[in-house]
Scaffold this motif. Sequence first.
Motif, PDB file in Angstrom:
ATOM      1  N   TYR A   1      45.835  39.204  32.947  1.00 62.56           N
ATOM      2  CA  TYR A   1      45.574  40.643  33.002  1.00 62.56           C
ATOM      3  C   TYR A   1      46.913  41.288  33.351  1.00 62.56           C
ATOM      4  O   TYR A   1      47.526  40.953  34.379  1.00 62.56           O
ATOM      5  CB  TYR A   1      44.515  40.900  34.066  1.00 62.56           C
ATOM      6  CG  TYR A   1      44.288  42.345  34.412  1.00 62.56           C
ATOM      7  CD1 TYR A   1      43.947  43.288  33.439  1.00 62.56           C
ATOM      8  CD2 TYR A   1      44.383  42.796  35.732  1.00 62.56           C
ATOM      9  CE1 TYR A   1      43.728  44.612  33.771  1.00 62.56           C
ATOM     10  CE2 TYR A   1      44.157  44.117  36.070  1.00 62.56           C
ATOM     11  CZ  TYR A   1      43.834  45.025  35.082  1.00 62.56           C
ATOM     12  OH  TYR A   1      43.618  46.341  35.407  1.00 62.56           O
TER      13      TYR A   1
ATOM     14  N   ASN B   1      39.741  38.536  32.394  1.00 64.87           N
ATOM     15  CA  ASN B   1      40.204  39.432  31.335  1.00 64.87           C
ATOM     16  C   ASN B   1      41.598  38.928  30.969  1.00 64.87           C
ATOM     17  O   ASN B   1      42.428  38.798  31.874  1.00 64.87           O
ATOM     18  CB  ASN B   1      40.275  40.870  31.885  1.00 64.87           C
ATOM     19  CG  ASN B   1      40.925  41.846  30.928  1.00 64.87           C
ATOM     20  OD1 ASN B   1      41.158  41.525  29.768  1.00 64.87           O
ATOM     21  ND2 ASN B   1      41.224  43.028  31.427  1.00 64.87           N
TER      22      ASN B   1
ATOM     23  N   SER C   1      39.815  48.342  42.595  1.00 62.90           N
ATOM     24  CA  SER C   1      40.323  47.033  43.032  1.00 62.90           C
ATOM     25  C   SER C   1      41.833  46.999  42.824  1.00 62.90           C
ATOM     26  O   SER C   1      42.539  46.252  43.487  1.00 62.90           O
ATOM     27  CB  SER C   1      39.635  45.906  42.266  1.00 62.90           C
ATOM     28  OG  SER C   1      40.033  45.937  40.913  1.00 62.90           O
ATOM     29  N   THR C   2      42.328  47.861  41.937  1.00 64.72           N
ATOM     30  CA  THR C   2      43.776  47.925  41.709  1.00 64.72           C
ATOM     31  C   THR C   2      44.494  48.397  42.983  1.00 64.72           C
ATOM     32  O   THR C   2      45.537  47.846  43.351  1.00 64.72           O
ATOM     33  CB  THR C   2      44.100  48.887  40.546  1.00 64.72           C
ATOM     34  OG1 THR C   2      43.315  48.490  39.419  1.00 64.72           O
ATOM     35  CG2 THR C   2      45.572  48.859  40.175  1.00 64.72           C
TER      36      THR C   2
ATOM     37  N   ASP D   1      40.628  37.874  41.699  1.00 62.09           N
ATOM     38  CA  ASP D   1      40.125  39.137  41.155  1.00 62.09           C
ATOM     39  C   ASP D   1      38.783  38.841  40.494  1.00 62.09           C
ATOM     40  O   ASP D   1      38.715  38.130  39.491  1.00 62.09           O
ATOM     41  CB  ASP D   1      41.145  39.666  40.139  1.00 62.09           C
ATOM     42  CG  ASP D   1      40.714  40.966  39.473  1.00 62.09           C
ATOM     43  OD1 ASP D   1      39.506  41.264  39.450  1.00 62.09           O
ATOM     44  OD2 ASP D   1      41.592  41.668  38.946  1.00 62.09           O
TER      45      ASP D   1
ATOM     46  N   ARG E   1      37.361  55.324  40.705  1.00 58.46           N
ATOM     47  CA  ARG E   1      38.395  54.662  41.475  1.00 58.46           C
ATOM     48  C   ARG E   1      37.894  54.176  42.839  1.00 58.46           C
ATOM     49  O   ARG E   1      38.350  54.613  43.892  1.00 58.46           O
ATOM     50  CB  ARG E   1      39.649  55.557  41.637  1.00 58.46           C
ATOM     51  CG  ARG E   1      40.192  56.173  40.354  1.00 58.46           C
ATOM     52  CD  ARG E   1      40.375  55.175  39.197  1.00 58.46           C
ATOM     53  NE  ARG E   1      41.223  54.072  39.570  1.00 58.46           N
ATOM     54  CZ  ARG E   1      40.833  52.796  39.413  1.00 58.46           C
ATOM     55  NH1 ARG E   1      39.671  52.475  38.862  1.00 58.46           N
ATOM     56  NH2 ARG E   1      41.648  51.839  39.763  1.00 58.46           N
TER      57      ARG E   1
ATOM     58  N   ASN F   1      41.632  34.975  38.199  1.00 56.80           N
ATOM     59  CA  ASN F   1      40.779  36.070  37.764  1.00 56.80           C
ATOM     60  C   ASN F   1      39.550  35.441  37.117  1.00 56.80           C
ATOM     61  O   ASN F   1      39.652  34.837  36.068  1.00 56.80           O
ATOM     62  CB  ASN F   1      41.582  36.926  36.767  1.00 56.80           C
ATOM     63  CG  ASN F   1      40.781  38.048  36.129  1.00 56.80           C
ATOM     64  OD1 ASN F   1      41.082  38.487  35.029  1.00 56.80           O
ATOM     65  ND2 ASN F   1      39.773  38.541  36.805  1.00 56.80           N
TER      66      ASN F   1
ATOM     67  N   ILE G   1      36.354  41.225  39.562  1.00 59.22           N
ATOM     68  CA  ILE G   1      35.776  42.513  39.176  1.00 59.22           C
ATOM     69  C   ILE G   1      34.624  42.360  38.154  1.00 59.22           C
ATOM     70  O   ILE G   1      33.742  43.199  38.087  1.00 59.22           O
ATOM     71  CB  ILE G   1      36.894  43.450  38.646  1.00 59.22           C
ATOM     72  CG1 ILE G   1      36.404  44.878  38.482  1.00 59.22           C
ATOM     73  CG2 ILE G   1      37.490  42.977  37.349  1.00 59.22           C
ATOM     74  CD1 ILE G   1      36.641  45.748  39.646  1.00 59.22           C
ATOM     75  N   TYR G   2      34.623  41.264  37.392  1.00 62.56           N
ATOM     76  CA  TYR G   2      33.545  41.052  36.395  1.00 62.56           C
ATOM     77  C   TYR G   2      32.489  40.063  36.909  1.00 62.56           C
ATOM     78  O   TYR G   2      31.821  39.384  36.116  1.00 62.56           O
ATOM     79  CB  TYR G   2      34.136  40.538  35.072  1.00 62.56           C
ATOM     80  CG  TYR G   2      35.118  41.503  34.447  1.00 62.56           C
ATOM     81  CD1 TYR G   2      34.677  42.620  33.735  1.00 62.56           C
ATOM     82  CD2 TYR G   2      36.491  41.320  34.584  1.00 62.56           C
ATOM     83  CE1 TYR G   2      35.572  43.522  33.182  1.00 62.56           C
ATOM     84  CE2 TYR G   2      37.405  42.217  34.033  1.00 62.56           C
ATOM     85  CZ  TYR G   2      36.935  43.315  33.336  1.00 62.56           C
ATOM     86  OH  TYR G   2      37.825  44.207  32.791  1.00 62.56           O
TER      87      TYR G   2
ATOM     88  N   SER H   1      33.889  49.572  39.266  1.00 64.17           N
ATOM     89  CA  SER H   1      34.233  50.138  37.961  1.00 64.17           C
ATOM     90  C   SER H   1      33.418  49.549  36.821  1.00 64.17           C
ATOM     91  O   SER H   1      32.904  50.270  35.964  1.00 64.17           O
ATOM     92  CB  SER H   1      35.706  49.866  37.650  1.00 64.17           C
ATOM     93  OG  SER H   1      36.537  50.583  38.508  1.00 64.17           O
ATOM     94  N   LYS H   2      33.335  48.220  36.804  1.00 62.51           N
ATOM     95  CA  LYS H   2      32.774  47.540  35.630  1.00 62.51           C
ATOM     96  C   LYS H   2      31.271  47.389  35.746  1.00 62.51           C
ATOM     97  O   LYS H   2      30.530  47.640  34.800  1.00 62.51           O
ATOM     98  CB  LYS H   2      33.422  46.158  35.473  1.00 62.51           C
ATOM     99  CG  LYS H   2      34.943  46.173  35.565  1.00 62.51           C
ATOM    100  CD  LYS H   2      35.584  46.815  34.369  1.00 62.51           C
ATOM    101  CE  LYS H   2      37.091  46.938  34.561  1.00 62.51           C
ATOM    102  NZ  LYS H   2      37.788  47.392  33.382  1.00 62.51           N
TER     103      LYS H   2
HETATM  104  C1  PLP Z   1      40.774  41.827  35.666  1.00 63.90           C
HETATM  105  C2  PLP Z   1      40.736  43.246  36.052  1.00 63.90           C
HETATM  106  N1  PLP Z   1      40.968  43.581  37.323  1.00 63.90           N
HETATM  107  C3  PLP Z   1      40.946  44.863  37.718  1.00 63.90           C
HETATM  108  C4  PLP Z   1      40.708  45.884  36.828  1.00 63.90           C
HETATM  109  C5  PLP Z   1      40.730  47.310  37.302  1.00 63.90           C
HETATM  110  O1  PLP Z   1      39.725  47.498  38.249  1.00 63.90           O
HETATM  111  P1  PLP Z   1      39.578  48.828  39.079  1.00 63.90           P
HETATM  112  O2  PLP Z   1      39.039  49.879  38.185  1.00 63.90           O
HETATM  113  O3  PLP Z   1      38.621  48.435  40.178  1.00 63.90           O
HETATM  114  O4  PLP Z   1      40.914  49.189  39.620  1.00 63.90           O
HETATM  115  C6  PLP Z   1      40.480  45.595  35.482  1.00 63.90           C
HETATM  116  C7  PLP Z   1      40.262  46.673  34.489  1.00 63.90           C
HETATM  117  O5  PLP Z   1      40.365  46.501  33.320  1.00 63.90           O
HETATM  118  C8  PLP Z   1      40.488  44.236  35.103  1.00 63.90           C
HETATM  119  O6  PLP Z   1      40.256  43.896  33.825  1.00 63.90           O
END
Ligand code: PLP
Length: 390
Positions: A121, A170, A96-97, A198, A240, A166, A200-201, A231-232
């Motif tokens: 984050y 995080n 997602s980065t 974002d 990646r 987010n 991701i969680y 990822s999570k």
């Molecule tokens: C809020 C948040 N976004 C994105 C990421 C990274 O995600 P990715 O591995 O999909 O790049 C993290 C990883 O710690 C995260 O905490």
Amino acid sequence: MKPLSKRTDTLFQSDIRAVTALVNRVNGINLGQGICDLPTPEPIKKGAEAAIEENRSIYTSYAGIPELRTAITEKARRFNHIPVPSSNDVMVSVGSTGAFVSTMFALFEQGDEAILFEPFYGYHRNLLALMGVITKTITMRGLNWEVDFGEVRAALSPKTKAIVINTPGNPCGKVWTHAELEEILALAEAYDLYVITDEIYEYMTYDDHEHVSLASLPGAYERTITLSGFSKTYNMTGWRLGYALAPEPLVEKMGLLNDLFYICAPAPLQYGLAEAFMMPDDYFTRMMADYTRKRKRMGETLEAIGFKVPWPQGAYYILANFEDLSQKVVGFSDDRTACETLVTRAKVASVPGNSFFHHPEDGRYYLRFCFAKEWHVLEEACENLLRAFG
Ligand SMILES: Cc1ncc(COP(=O)(O)O)c(C=O)c1O
């Protein structure tokens, strides 16, 4: 030698890596870095193994293979209730980065402004800074990390282009409520802003907290870029693979940027994942039962040794406050000192709070603990903490 670019001036090794080096030296347990040491699900591994074996190794379309984009579209409709018209609105990227980086380049000019909520984050703040975006930071407060929308309104200007949220968050675990997201959308509509969210969680929420995607709210889709990834949820941070969802004209430009930066996400891993990423429902139920147990163990341990714990509503971190402890126990005068004290006395690493605030001083009494660890590792870390400080 001529100087490096000015852009690099703001880049420093984060505390997270420094703490990792410190804890490795004492052979301790790292609850600092947001990495999960649980195994990747077998079907996903098998899918990737097969794709590698079959030499599915050449570049893919810059936006990802059709099978994966279709699977993501279906998941977004079903799980997130996002009205994605077609898989043309999906871009697969290098985590997602990678998708966030392409979003940054697609949206911002130097000097544009963005709203960001803290504790944040770090990658969000740092990538905005790298783009020359002026970030207006709004502090979330209290045990539920509440947002004062009056402050948000006051921070908006004609230069504001986007709001970044987010959820689940995080480092603090905030899960934005439907009502809060409605407020964000109302501001975005009134001031013609994009919202980058974002998520991701997204599968990790506790108690009665529910994940709501902003893009699922009526009228929100056209101005929202939803970022997520694998990822999570599937314990595969190093693969990646992640994605962005947004209206096609925007995703088309983001895809061209993605092409320039990365060409594509890793091909065999995309094929492997496309086969398998929608795991049966009980995968998610078991995952959450596991994290719920770990959150309880971590939170109760921190409370027992004198930390104040704003119990996370989602994700897998606890951002705990030790201001009371700092008055009573030597070695807790500020976040860096407290972090070192935990490493030297309990062999447990955390992240100093300053990394999550615009004014580092505001994180002075916080440490972040990641509880996405194998149970026996977390157990040992908690035992060590209780022995050293209980
Ligand atoms: C809020 C948040 N976004 C994105 C990421 C990274 O995600 P990715 O591995 O999909 O790049 C993290 C990883 O710690 C995260 O905490």
